[in-house]
Design a protein around this motif. Structure first.
Motif, PDB file in Angstrom:
ATOM      1  N   UNK A   1       0.830  -1.200   0.000  1.00 25.23           N
ATOM      2  CA  UNK A   1       0.000   0.000   0.000  1.00 25.23           C
ATOM      3  C   UNK A   1       0.872   1.260   0.000  1.00 25.23           C
ATOM      4  N   UNK A   2       1.909   1.243   0.853  1.00 31.47           N
ATOM      5  CA  UNK A   2       2.813   2.396   0.901  1.00 31.47           C
ATOM      6  C   UNK A   2       3.517   2.581  -0.454  1.00 31.47           C
ATOM      7  N   UNK A   3       3.916   1.459  -1.074  1.00 30.95           N
ATOM      8  CA  UNK A   3       4.559   1.543  -2.385  1.00 30.95           C
ATOM      9  C   UNK A   3       3.630   2.198  -3.403  1.00 30.95           C
ATOM     10  N   UNK A   4       2.353   1.746  -3.432  1.00 28.82           N
ATOM     11  CA  UNK A   4       1.411   2.331  -4.391  1.00 28.82           C
ATOM     12  C   UNK A   4       1.104   3.784  -4.049  1.00 28.82           C
ATOM     13  N   UNK A   5       1.049   4.087  -2.763  1.00 26.47           N
ATOM     14  CA  UNK A   5       0.796   5.472  -2.360  1.00 26.47           C
ATOM     15  C   UNK A   5       1.942   6.377  -2.805  1.00 26.47           C
ATOM     16  N   UNK A   6       3.182   5.875  -2.664  1.00 23.83           N
ATOM     17  CA  UNK A   6       4.346   6.657  -3.113  1.00 23.83           C
ATOM     18  C   UNK A   6       4.322   6.814  -4.632  1.00 23.83           C
ATOM     19  N   UNK A   7       3.915   5.727  -5.331  1.00 24.67           N
ATOM     20  CA  UNK A   7       3.809   5.824  -6.780  1.00 24.67           C
ATOM     21  C   UNK A   7       2.792   6.885  -7.180  1.00 24.67           C
ATOM     22  N   UNK A   8       1.657   6.906  -6.465  1.00 25.61           N
ATOM     23  CA  UNK A   8       0.653   7.932  -6.742  1.00 25.61           C
ATOM     24  C   UNK A   8       1.198   9.321  -6.442  1.00 25.61           C
ATOM     25  N   UNK A   9       1.915   9.432  -5.350  1.00 28.99           N
ATOM     26  CA  UNK A   9       2.472  10.734  -4.973  1.00 28.99           C
ATOM     27  C   UNK A   9       3.466  11.214  -6.021  1.00 28.99           C
ATOM     28  N   UNK A  10       4.307  10.292  -6.470  1.00 30.18           N
ATOM     29  CA  UNK A  10       5.276  10.676  -7.503  1.00 30.18           C
ATOM     30  C   UNK A  10       4.565  11.064  -8.795  1.00 30.18           C
ATOM     31  N   UNK A  11       3.484  10.343  -9.116  1.00 32.79           N
ATOM     32  CA  UNK A  11       2.738  10.656 -10.333  1.00 32.79           C
ATOM     33  C   UNK A  11       2.130  12.050 -10.252  1.00 32.79           C
ATOM     34  N   UNK A  12       1.539  12.370  -9.086  1.00 32.38           N
ATOM     35  CA  UNK A  12       0.928  13.692  -8.910  1.00 32.38           C
ATOM     36  C   UNK A  12       1.995  14.781  -8.957  1.00 32.38           C
ATOM     37  N   UNK A  13       3.135  14.545  -8.309  1.00 33.00           N
ATOM     38  CA  UNK A  13       4.214  15.534  -8.320  1.00 33.00           C
ATOM     39  C   UNK A  13       4.731  15.752  -9.747  1.00 33.00           C
ATOM     40  N   UNK A  14       4.875  14.649 -10.504  1.00 35.11           N
ATOM     41  CA  UNK A  14       5.322  14.773 -11.896  1.00 35.11           C
ATOM     42  C   UNK A  14       4.310  15.536 -12.731  1.00 35.11           C
ATOM     43  N   UNK A  15       3.015  15.211 -12.503  1.00 33.64           N
ATOM     44  CA  UNK A  15       1.974  15.909 -13.252  1.00 33.64           C
ATOM     45  C   UNK A  15       1.964  17.401 -12.957  1.00 33.64           C
ATOM     46  N   UNK A  16       2.194  17.756 -11.701  1.00 35.13           N
ATOM     47  CA  UNK A  16       2.205  19.177 -11.345  1.00 35.13           C
ATOM     48  C   UNK A  16       3.352  19.908 -12.033  1.00 35.13           C
ATOM     49  N   UNK A  17       4.498  19.224 -12.134  1.00 34.75           N
ATOM     50  CA  UNK A  17       5.638  19.843 -12.807  1.00 34.75           C
ATOM     51  C   UNK A  17       5.427  19.891 -14.312  1.00 34.75           C
ATOM     52  N   UNK A  18       4.931  18.779 -14.872  1.00 35.43           N
ATOM     53  CA  UNK A  18       4.699  18.723 -16.306  1.00 35.43           C
ATOM     54  C   UNK A  18       3.598  19.687 -16.719  1.00 35.43           C
ATOM     55  N   UNK A  19       2.640  19.906 -15.833  1.00 34.68           N
ATOM     56  CA  UNK A  19       1.547  20.829 -16.146  1.00 34.68           C
ATOM     57  C   UNK A  19       2.106  22.219 -16.445  1.00 34.68           C
ATOM     58  N   UNK A  20       3.088  22.619 -15.647  1.00 41.24           N
ATOM     59  CA  UNK A  20       3.729  23.908 -15.906  1.00 41.24           C
ATOM     60  C   UNK A  20       4.434  23.919 -17.258  1.00 41.24           C
TER      61      UNK A  20
END
Length: 595
Positions: A285-304
């Protein structure tokens, strides 16, 4: 205010450049999906590693779990290599195609477009903006897709692993995405301003470098350093604002994401201690949560980055959508229809009235009418601003008159193919345009398929062969930017050789011998006289001595024809011509009417 959805919709305009490479796109998509699936599968390997290996203390299960994770890692490496290569290739290819499309369109635009758009800004769009899009298509866009797949896959596996913790994630996700949407709008506005400011810097620097001799002769180096420094600092201030907004966006997202993960660890840890979930499930669960967190962080950067790309795309598509005011006609008349012969004029200018688009309140030509016979030489004289150069531009159809028309052998030139029309004309301008290439290229510019012998013959006719042969590499010598390695007279003779090689039906001479010394002028005048024989020639002349033997001299003033005739006739009939002659000849011969 424009919504983010509308802001990014401009990126769909790039799809037309991607579709020719569908195979590459499909291959990249397959590799992307494979990589995302393998990455998510590693979470199951973590679960096996903890539950079957660590907790059960089974060496065999531990070994199987390790081999499982290693195998997935190898698959992920292969998939990542394939995805990165294909997407990067696609980005480079699309960027190159877009750059070519913009350039191909720009070179077909009407001259008035360049009156209101600086060349430096256009160059910035061709270079800086297309390079930015290459980065977006070749990197950021695939990262965004990968992050979306990872986010969706991780969310599904979270729901399967633990429903209660997954509901906590779903509550936190909108809170994390909110700052992405809010700050993304600001980033896009600042990105467009930043690109515009960079274009201003490039345009300013290009202009100064182009006129470096003038800058140095007036000792304005220090002033230009300061002025350029101000342009650079202005661009830096805008870029700093953009960077600050993006940094703040990423920081807020990271804080919220890892704050949410910490909360889930606390809740999940209590559930594990209470026996409601296993250690492997918590680890997965923690692994998937970190994967989601990394995905959201990447999306926020890529959005810019996507916001910056939207600004660059808007600028490039704006260039592509500029409509040429002088479109090429589709119906090209047969050459026989315009063949020499007959007593009618080859050129007929009928009631021409014209003003430049950038100076709509000032007429450059007013109700001008002229007839030019086949093989005749016609000289245009008059004060500056009389409309002589404007007439040359209309003859080449760089502009269309607001009233009246120009006929070539009775056919309105607006009905002719523009390229075909210009092939019939050669121009020798007062300031010749030379390219950063060798002599062969510059003389052949009007006839690319000419043989070496034809080029040399044209250079000899223009009395240019001798100085060309004295250059370090002869005809293979590079001339530098705008021909800076040649004198003014040498540049002019190359331009004359170019016109001689083209062998046009109509010759336009804009004070073609103005940059020559007395001896060179004598030789080139002889070459021009041979070139003008049996050829329709229009000459703009400020020095009356060069056009005394023209068949007809037309006197222009304020966009109108005020007189025409031979030199001797105009001395009697035209006060303006007589005054010009008196200024240039100390003792002009004014004939009497009996003569």
């Amino acid at each position: 205010m424009t919504t983010p959805k509308k802001s990014l919709s401009i990126l769909l305009q790039l799809w037309q450049f991607v579709t020719p490479y569908r195979g590459t796109l499909v291959g990249a998509a397959v590799a992307l999906i494979l990589t995302a699936g393998v990455t998510l599968s590693i979470g199951q390997g973590v679960k096996l590693l903890i539950d079957e290996g660590f907790v059960a203390q089974s060496h065999g299960a531990l070994r199987q779990a390790v081999f499982f994770i290693i195998g997935l890692s190898l698959l992920m490496a292969v998939g990542t290599f394939t995805r990165f290569y294909l997407v990067s290739w696609l980005g480079e290819r699309v960027s190159a195609d877009l750059r070519k499309a913009v350039f191909n369109h720009v070179v077909s635009l009407h001259p008035s477009f360049f009156e209101s758009n600086r060349s430096g800004e256009i160059m910035s769009r061709l270079t800086t903006d297309t390079t930015l899009l290459q980065t977006i298509i070749g990197s950021s866009f695939s990262m965004a897709l990968r992050s979306c797949l990872t986010f969706v896959g991780a969310l599904i596996l979270l729901l399967v692993t633990n429903l209660k913790l997954s509901l906590m994630v779903l509550v936190c996700v909108p809170l994390v995405l909110l700052p992405v949407l809010l700050y993304g709008r600001r980033v896009r506005r600042l990105s467009k301003r930043s690109q515009d400011s960079i274009a201003d810097v490039g345009s300013y620097a290009g202009e100064i470098i182009q006129h470096i001799k003038t800058v140095q002769s007036y000792t304005r180096e220090e002033h230009e350093r300061g002025a350029f420094g101000k342009e650079v600092e202005a661009a830096f201030v805008i870029a700093r604002q953009r960077v600050r907004q993006r940094a703040l966006l990423i920081a807020v997202v990271i804080l919220m994401v890892f704050g949410a993960i910490t909360g889930m660890l606390w809740v999940g840890g209590n559930d594990m201690l209470a026996g409601r979930m296993s250690g492997g499930e918590l680890g997965a669960f923690v692994f998937y949560a970190i994967m989601m967190a990394m995905a959201v962080a990447t999306l926020s950067e890529v959005y810019g980055e996507l916001q910056r790309a939207a600004g660059a795309t808007e600028r490039l598509i704006g260039l592509l959508n500029v409509t040429a005011l002088i479109p090429p006609a589709s119906d090209v008349p047969a050459t026989d229809d315009l063949a020499p012969g007959g007593d009618g004029p080859i050129l007929a200018l009928e009631a021409l009235s014209f003003h430049y688009p950038s100076r709509a309140d000032a007429a450059a030509l007013s109700d001008l009418a002229l007839r030019v016979k086949e093989g005749q030489s016609l000289a245009l004289v008059g004060p500056s601003g009389a409309g002589k150069s404007t007439l040359f531009e209309l003859l080449q159809r760089f502009y269309d008159p607001q009233q009246g028309c120009i006929r070539l052998r009775g056919v309105d030139i607006r009905e002719l193919d523009t390229g075909w029309l210009r092939e019939q004309i050669a121009v020798v301008p007062q300031q010749p345009a030379l390219f950063t290439a060798d002599v062969w290229y510059n003389i052949r510019y009007g006839k690319p398929d000419a043989s070496d012998e034809e080029v040399i013959a044209a250079a000899q006719a223009a009395h240019a062969h001798e100085f060309i042969s004295a250059l370090p590499d002869g005809y293979a010598s590079h001339l530098g930017e705008q021909g800076t390695r040649l004198s003014g007279g040498q540049k002019q003779r190359l331009a004359i050789a170019r016109a001689i090689l083209k062998d046009p039906r109509i010759l336009l001479l804009d004070e073609a011998t103005s940059a020559l010394d007395a001896e060179s002028e004598h030789h080139v005048q002889q070459a021009l006289e041979a070139l003008m024989k049996n050829r329709t020639t229009l000459i703009i002349a400020h020095r009356l001595a060069t056009i005394l033997h023209a068949d007809t001299i037309v006197v222009m003033d304020q966009g109108r024809v005020v007189a025409q005739g031979t030199h001797r006739e105009l001395l009697l009939s035209s006060p303006l011509y007589r005054r010009l002659a008196e200024l240039q000849f100390k003792e002009p011969e004014v004939p009497t009417r009996e003569q």
